[in-house]
Design a protein around this motif. Structure first.
Motif, PDB file in Angstrom:
ATOM      1  N   ASN A 249       0.760  -1.219  -0.009  1.00 38.11           N
ATOM      2  CA  ASN A 249       0.010  -0.196   0.036  1.00 38.11           C
ATOM      3  C   ASN A 249       0.918   1.348   0.013  1.00 38.11           C
ATOM      4  O   ASN A 249       0.439   2.547  -0.470  1.00 38.11           O
ATOM      5  N   ASP A 250       2.066   1.147   0.474  1.00 33.91           N
ATOM      6  CA  ASP A 250       3.077   2.334   0.116  1.00 33.91           C
ATOM      7  C   ASP A 250       4.041   2.155  -0.365  1.00 33.91           C
ATOM      8  O   ASP A 250       5.005   1.112  -0.242  1.00 33.91           O
ATOM      9  N   SER A 251       4.347   2.745  -1.600  1.00 34.64           N
ATOM     10  CA  SER A 251       5.071   2.866  -2.371  1.00 34.64           C
ATOM     11  C   SER A 251       6.768   2.938  -2.045  1.00 34.64           C
ATOM     12  O   SER A 251       7.646   2.385  -2.414  1.00 34.64           O
ATOM     13  N   ASN A 252       6.740   3.783  -1.012  1.00 36.34           N
ATOM     14  CA  ASN A 252       7.924   4.087  -0.479  1.00 36.34           C
ATOM     15  C   ASN A 252       8.664   2.907   0.328  1.00 36.34           C
ATOM     16  O   ASN A 252       9.899   2.489   0.169  1.00 36.34           O
ATOM     17  N   TYR A 253       7.618   2.340   1.117  1.00 35.88           N
ATOM     18  CA  TYR A 253       8.032   0.836   1.691  1.00 35.88           C
ATOM     19  C   TYR A 253       8.275  -0.170   0.729  1.00 35.88           C
ATOM     20  O   TYR A 253       9.494  -0.928   1.166  1.00 35.88           O
ATOM     21  N   PHE A 254       7.449  -0.185  -0.223  1.00 34.23           N
ATOM     22  CA  PHE A 254       7.924  -1.041  -1.202  1.00 34.23           C
ATOM     23  C   PHE A 254       9.296  -0.851  -1.909  1.00 34.23           C
ATOM     24  O   PHE A 254      10.253  -1.981  -2.084  1.00 34.23           O
TER      25      PHE A 254
END
Length: 276
Positions: A249-254
């Protein structure tokens, strides 16, 4: 005089002590044929578990997520062959790629005792040509590899049920791993996976790690990143969209997870066409 590039073909015979196990997640862009000469081991490939004994072969397709663990206290010995599509190209041209790679769809094979000498001889020939290369070695290596692949396809056609069956606990872990592979794009918790195995989350967590070599979260991330890697190379979708499609849900975490596991940020992976 080394005429065959290592990135196209390699063969090695290695004897390990009883304490050795594959430490890291193992994914590679080539095909692998693993032939167990002695000992006993468990392979976890994508979402399936296979138990190998002496004389067994496992055929690992390129891009497959896998780990191995050895199940006996004594030492073990194996031969590993790696090859690329480029190296097998002439065989694809003659028989078709789908037929040639048929043995990788049902990867676990037991070589009948009456045919092991034949397989051992092919392995020895390849190892000799690989170690002492001259102008004829590439042709001979291809001939021996092609003969082995065709033999393995034949073996599958006449496979009798000599493959060791999994116990109930391994079956349960395999069922949970398959569930993760089929639902990685959705939010999946440890409790969700444990339910598929009919185990408590704490017991499942320990059993999953012991059986597959992966922690639950580690495995889920690797399954997701395998799909994300393909989408980065095969589509023009944004990194944010790819993250969402793969369960993040979080592209930064991805991006953080991708860099930690792959060693390179997603945008550079795409820019470099998967080369790291």
């Amino acid at each position: 005089m080394n005429n065959v590039p290592d990135h196209q073909f390699s063969i090695s015979q290695i004897k390990r002590n009883a304490n050795f196990n594959m430490k890291e997640t193992h994914v590679h862009p080539h095909y692998e044929i693993f032939y167990l000469l002695s000992g006993k081991c468990r392979f976890f490939i994508n979402h399936s578990i296979y138990v190998l004994k002496k004389g067994d072969i496992i055929a690992i397709e390129k891009g497959a997520l896998h780990k191995s663990a050895y199940l006996e206290v004594k030492s073990h010995e194996r031969i590993v062959i790696n090859f690329t599509d480029q190296f097998a190209g002439p065989l694809y041209d003659e028989f078709g790629k789908e037929l040639v790679l048929k043995c990788f769809r049902n990867p676990h094979m037991t070589i009948p005792a009456s045919r092991r000498e034949y397989v051992d001889d092919l392995m020895r020939k390849m190892e000799l040509e690989y170690k002492t290369q001259d102008m004829f070695s590439e042709r001979l290596l291809k001939n021996h590899l092609y003969e082995l692949l065709i033999f393995l396809i034949r073996c599958q056609e006449f496979q009798y049920n000599a493959i060791e069956e999994l116990d109930a606990a391994d079956e349960a872990i395999q069922r949970a791993a398959k569930y993760i592979c089929m639902n990685f794009h959705n939010p999946i918790t440890l409790a969700d996976a444990a339910k598929q195995a009919n185990m408590s989350p704490s017991f499942f967590s320990r059993k999953f790690k012991r059986t597959t070599g992966f922690g639950f979260k580690e495995y889920l991330n690797n399954v997701r990143l395998r799909e994300a890697s393909a989408l980065l190379l095969e589509t023009n979708d944004s990194i944010t969209d790819i993250a969402l499609r793969c369960g993040y849900n979080d592209s930064n975490y991805f991006g953080d997870v991708f860099k930690r596991i792959k060693g390179i940020p997603p945008y550079l992976y795409r820019k470099n066409k998967g080369m790291m």
